[in-house]
Design an enzyme around this catalytic site. Structure first.
Site, mmCIF file in Angstrom:
data_model
loop_
_atom_site.group_PDB
_atom_site.id
_atom_site.type_symbol
_atom_site.label_atom_id
_atom_site.label_comp_id
_atom_site.label_asym_id
_atom_site.label_seq_id
_atom_site.Cartn_x
_atom_site.Cartn_y
_atom_site.Cartn_z
ATOM 1 N N ALA A 575 0.866 -1.184 0.000
ATOM 2 C CA ALA A 575 0.000 0.000 0.000
ATOM 3 C C ALA A 575 0.896 1.226 0.000
ATOM 4 O O ALA A 575 2.089 1.149 0.302
ATOM 5 C CB ALA A 575 -0.918 0.005 1.210
ATOM 6 N N LYS A 576 0.331 2.352 -0.350
ATOM 7 C CA LYS A 576 1.085 3.607 -0.311
ATOM 8 C C LYS A 576 0.106 4.760 -0.359
ATOM 9 O O LYS A 576 -0.952 4.678 -0.988
ATOM 10 C CB LYS A 576 2.029 3.711 -1.512
ATOM 11 C CG LYS A 576 3.283 4.528 -1.220
ATOM 12 C CD LYS A 576 4.231 3.750 -0.324
ATOM 13 C CE LYS A 576 5.544 4.464 -0.090
ATOM 14 N NZ LYS A 576 6.456 3.672 0.733
ATOM 15 N N GLY A 577 0.472 5.836 0.297
ATOM 16 C CA GLY A 577 -0.290 7.069 0.215
ATOM 17 C C GLY A 577 0.601 8.191 -0.282
ATOM 18 O O GLY A 577 1.795 8.231 0.038
ATOM 19 N N ASP A 629 7.038 8.040 5.578
ATOM 20 C CA ASP A 629 7.743 8.075 4.302
ATOM 21 C C ASP A 629 8.295 9.486 4.168
ATOM 22 O O ASP A 629 8.322 10.237 5.147
ATOM 23 C CB ASP A 629 6.798 7.709 3.148
ATOM 24 C CG ASP A 629 7.555 7.156 1.932
ATOM 25 O OD1 ASP A 629 8.402 7.904 1.393
ATOM 26 O OD2 ASP A 629 7.312 6.013 1.529
#
Length: 1028
Positions: A575-577, A629
């Site tokens: 996943a990543k935002g 991040d």
């Protein structure tokens, strides 16, 4: 009153209305020297000679007595300034007369204090109308930008504005006066007066406000202030003034929460043919802003009665708070869009910018013909793809389509609203809001009917594609906070099935789109149980911002796909935002709004005016796991605590990883060296397999001693580092950079710009990014330090290259040739890619063809994700009290449990990294080098994730002895010993247990038997699970 389920209170529900006496909220100052001042003004006007003497007395008396100007004005201004204003008004009347048009009567007076203490603005204004020209068109937006938008407790202004009760012409024009004064708070602030921890408004108020506010206003504002302190979004209340049709709307919010809001509110109530008699903006030293509007219907209004429209104003003010500078509402004079329709248009505009299919069948046909593993072919494809994305659908061209087809946009909004507008509470006696009534007056069309209507009405294919993207947007929204009253940004949970497989080959499981006033963002995940970091993508220039805006989703998808490969042996999928702030927008504020808007869609609870019933087409609870991040490492604590404050009692502990160890029991990657431990296993594995001595190895490193990976790479290694490149510059020494000095910087966490240059050899140098015309020991002159830094990784040669920082795709198919010399010999023998996406896939393959040993990011730097996964596990497994007792430090010291748990995590990281390295190395030997390690790594990741998916839904999980055998090993021993296996299995959600079981079985089977293992091998492996 507060809104309930999208409905407003009717006459029959008087208990929901807040009535107040018909008394002013502020004491109107009586200027005792007014008559004396009037005499001086009359003398002044005569002396200036612009008005005939016989008319002066009449003009002055008219100005003082007939216009109904508040005494605040006369008390604040000098007789000289007032006389100038009277002359200006007289001149404006003469000018309007000569044009034979009383509507041309324009007054524009202003006085801005040069020392920044405040300002006065006076201009002509027609009640209930937004000016499109003249001073009224820009006055309030100027006030926003000059005095309100950037308010802080140490620098803020209060505002009083009123409309004159008398007209200045037969065209019913009045004067609108604005008085802005710098706040004067008590210094030092008085001590707290309450024992319950809540703020006493009198201790944080401006002195002028305290002098003028009535006791009732203080009580109202006090209540609003307490509500604002307990929430993240705005608070809105409506009051009915007894015996009149006046309604007072009071709005409270935290300073900095929005911008251009004051001027947008005027446009909003004008849309419903209301005008304001008075408006106040009060600022408080605890960082809270409160706006009060005194609203009345304009005479002979054709709009809905104020008794109804006021609640629509309040409801739509929450949307304006999120998007106050919406171009589709500013154009409502032409489009007729209400705020809700205009906000929908804005959200569809953002969606279309990202997801109009900009490549098309011609690109995909070309892609099938060309060989992407061929660098020249890949470069052609990348150039075409970039050109299509830049030129086919620009944000300007999409906006033009929206403006040109206002009626179709309205139908698309109705199509959206008929699904997501909250259902009426049939048990209550509440009248639908105007937005609901508008929906009933527009004939809703089915998706196919609407598509057919659009196709017939829009002959232009490019326009049609834009409008079709709105329909795609509608069809894939599963839930949204669009109709929630207390929000700070708009969020949409989307079903990602609309993504073209040719561009996005790996299907997504879930997707969130978040749109705020000063940012936009995504969150995507490939599996239900998934985890990844939230990245803030900053832009240095307008051009850079536009590029980032175009590529935001693609970058997000690429990062999440890499994360998915990296998460191969943990329960969570990839996943990543990503969050893209506008130029100059505070990244922290953007992050907080992004988080709050997503939480809106995760918590099921309801409370009137804060969180209301949503239409949920997904229908299942969702858990998201966020991590740090770029740009968000120091924000994880806030996100976790905010989730707890919002009511996420069961999952706030797991909502974020990378939390503060001492305060919230997080497991920091940097101080524990989690990511670097896995990178280190690959470096050591190369040394072991090739029989190398580390002290003989030369190394180049990007990412300096100030970063997580860079500092730990320095601290863990003993090689001969010849170059370190970081954000501050380039440090190089061909004989090896002084190791002791590097270690000193790494322990201090400062960049290479702090290197003691006396520790360099005669051929060593340090070039900082801000420097120009630097002469190197070789005689070469560096004209620009930043340009030199950006390309420095191409100029050095060494045995080993370890990228520990840098932008994605720093080495790509266009520039990878620069990593070989004129004879075709590579600059590096071994590359262990610590930084995410530092190399593109084509660049890795290009280097491997030249016999460079490359281990890609998704294999090498997975230690951090393993650590975060086990941090999540602790949060899920422990009760809140256990978590507080065992994971959170006491008196600055960790518990024995915490220390042992961290050691368990480090052991898991080392074990997994060594196992994967061995698997890739052996497979490469088995194939006699016929397949690049990069492709073996990808195949291994894909095989692992595919096997995980199969196992997750297989009956093997239902075999209790096998399940317990796996869980006993997969869960760190420290946790099993503390809680007990049976209790852990009761506490962990089944979806998580299945993911944990399948990930452990898949990874240990593949690592043990290899990529080409057989079903017989799996039979033997599975048979032994119960014995584990």
């Amino acid at each position: 009153m507060t809104l309930l389920n999208g409905h407003d209170s009717g006459v029959s529900t008087e208990q929901f209305l807040q009535r107040i006496s018909n008394l002013p909220g502020y004491t109107t100052p009586i200027f005792q020297g007014k008559d004396e001042q009037r005499t001086k003004v009359q003398i002044d006007v005569i002396a200036k000679g612009f008005i005939p003497r016989e008319l002066v007395a009449n003009e002055v008396n008219w100005f003082y007595s007939q216009l109904g100007i508040d005494d605040t004005y006369f008390e604040n201004e000098s007789s000289s300034v007032i006389s100038d204003h009277i002359i200006a008004l007289f001149g404006a009347k003469i000018l309007a007369y000569t044009k034979h048009d009383l509507n041309k009567l324009v007054i524009d007076l202003e006085k801005v204090d040069e020392k920044g203490n405040g300002a006065t603005f006076i201009h002509t204004s027609s009640p209930g109308m937004t000016s499109t020209e003249g001073p009224g068109a820009t006055c309030e937006s100027r006030i926003d930008s000059l005095y309100l938008d950037n308010s802080t407790p140490s620098e803020c202004y209060r505002l009083e504005t009123f409309r004159s009760t008398g007209s200045i012409s037969a065209a019913s024009k009045q004067l609108r006066c604005y008085f802005i004064t710098k706040c004067n708070f008590l210094s030092p602030p008085p001590p707290p007066t309450r024992t319950d921890g809540r703020t006493d408004i009198r201790t944080v108020s401006d002195s002028a406000f305290l002098e003028r506010a009535t006791p009732h206003t203080l009580r109202v504002y006090q209540k609003i202030m307490w509500q604002v302190e307990s929430r993240y979004g705005p608070v809105m209340e409506v009051f009915e003034v007894e015996g009149t049709r006046e309604r007072r709307l009071v709005i409270g919010y935290k300073m900095g929460g929005t911008s251009r809001f004051f001027s947008a509110l005027s446009h909003l109530y004008h849309f419903y043919q209301l005008y304001s008699a008075r408006k106040y903006v009060e600022q408080f030293s605890n960082g809270i802003t409160i706006i009060s509007l005194y609203l009345n219907p304009i005479p002979n209004s054709t709009a809905a009665p104020i008794e109804h429209s006021i609640f629509q104003v309040m409801k739509e003010a929450s949307l304006l708070y999120c998007l106050p500078d919406n171009p589709f509402f500013r154009d409502s004079v032409n489009s007729g869009h209400a705020v809700q329709e205009a906000t929908y248009a804005y959200c569809g505009w953002v969606f279309a910018q990202h997801f109009c299919n900009r490549l098309g069948p011609a690109y995909h046909h070309l892609k099938n013909i060309l060989d992407e593993s061929n660098p020249s072919h890949a470069e052609v494809l990348n150039d075409i793809k970039r050109r299509f994305r830049e030129e086919t659908f620009t944000r300007e061209s999409i906006a033009q389509v929206i403006h040109a087809h206002a009626e179709i946009i309205r139908l698309l909004y109705v199509n959206f609203a008929m699904v997501h507008y909250p259902a009426a509470d049939q048990a209550s006696r509440l009248r639908p809001t105007l937005s609901y009534q508008r929906l009933q007056t527009t004939q809703p069309l089915s998706d196919s009917e609407l598509h057919d209507k659009i196709r017939r009405a829009v002959p232009n294919k490019q326009d049609l594609q834009v409008l079709e993207s709105f329909l795609i947007f509608n069809k894939h929204i599963l839930k949204t906070n669009f109709y929630q009253p207390n929000k700070v940004a708009l969020s949409f949970r989307l079903a990602p099935k609309f993504l073209p497989q040719g561009e996005y080959p790996q299907p997504l499981f879930g997707m969130f789109l978040v749109i705020g006033n000063e940012f936009r963002g995504f969150h995507i995940r490939f599996r239900d149980v998934a985890r990844g970091g939230i990245r803030i993508v900053m832009s240095s220039t307008e051009e850079n911002y536009m590029i980032n805006k175009r590529m935001l989703f693609d970058e997000n998808y690429g990062l999440a796909a890499t994360q998915s490969l990296k998460n191969k042996d943990i329960p969570e999928g990839g996943a990543k935002g990503t969050i893209l702030p506008s130029l100059g927008a505070p990244s922290r504020r953007c992050f907080e709004k992004y988080i709050d808007a997503i939480i809106d869609l995760l918590i099921p609870s309801q409370s009137s005016g804060i969180k209301e019933r949503q239409v949920d087409l997904y229908g299942k609870p969702e858990l998201l796991f966020f991590g740090p991040d770029e740009g968000t490492a120091d924000m994880m604590d806030w996100a976790a605590l905010h989730a707890r404050d919002r009511g996420a009692e069961t999952w706030w502990k797991t909502f974020t990883t990378g939390k503060s160890a001492q305060l919230l029991g997080g497991v920091p990657h940097d101080t524990c060296g989690m990511t670097s431990l896995s990178i280190r296993q690959y470096v050591l594995g190369i040394y072991k397999q090739l029989g190398l001595r580390e002290k003989d190895i030369t190394k180049v490193q990007t990412g300096g001693p100030d970063g997580d990976l860079g500092s730990n790479e320095i601290l863990l290694s003993s090689d001969k580092t010849i170059a370190v490149i970081d954000g501050s510059g380039v440090l190089a020494d061909p004989v090896g950079i002084n190791r002791n000095e590097l270690v000193r910087l790494a322990k201090l966490r400062v960049p290479v710009s702090h290197f003691d240059k006396t520790k360099l050899s005669k051929d060593g140098y340090l070039v900082k990014i801000e420097e120009q015309d630097v002469k190197l020991p070789s005689g070469e002159v560096v004209s620009d330090g930043t340009d030199f830094r950006n390309g420095a990784h191409f100029r050095f040669k060494a045995d080993l290259f370890v990228p520990c920082g840098g932008r994605p795709e720093a080495v790509n198919v266009s520039n990878v040739a620069a990593l070989t010399d004129t004879e075709g010999k590579p600059h590096f023998k071994y590359i262990v890619e610590g930084a995410n996406l530092f190399f593109t896939q084509q660049a890795r393959l290009h280097l491997e063809k030249r016999r460079v040993i490359v281990f890609k990011d998704s294999s090498a730097n997975k230690g951090g994700v393993t650590s975060s996964s086990l941090e999540v596990l602790a949060g899920l497994a422990l009760t809140t009290q256990e978590y507080v007792d065992l994971m959170i430090f006491k008196d600055g010291k960790p518990s024995d449990f915490y220390q042992h748990y961290v050691k368990d995590i480090q052991a898991k990281i080392t074990e997994n990294a060594a196992a994967e390295f061995h698997c890739i190395w052996q497979e490469h030997i088995r194939l006699q080098g016929a397949k690049p390690r990069t492709e073996i790594s990808d195949e291994l990741s894909i095989m692992l994730t595919e096997l995980q998916d199969k196992l997750e839904h297989s009956s093997l999980f239902n075999d209790v002895p096998s399940r317990k055998g796996v869980m006993r090993i997969a869960i760190p021993r420290t946790l099993v010993d503390q809680v007990g296996l049976d209790i852990l299995l009761e506490r962990l959600p089944e979806a998580y247990q299945r993911a944990l079981f399948s990930s452990w079985v898949a990874s240990h089977f593949i690592y043990k038997y290899g990529v080409h293992s057989s079903t017989i091998d799996f039979f033997h492996f599975a048979r032994d699970l119960a014995r584990e």
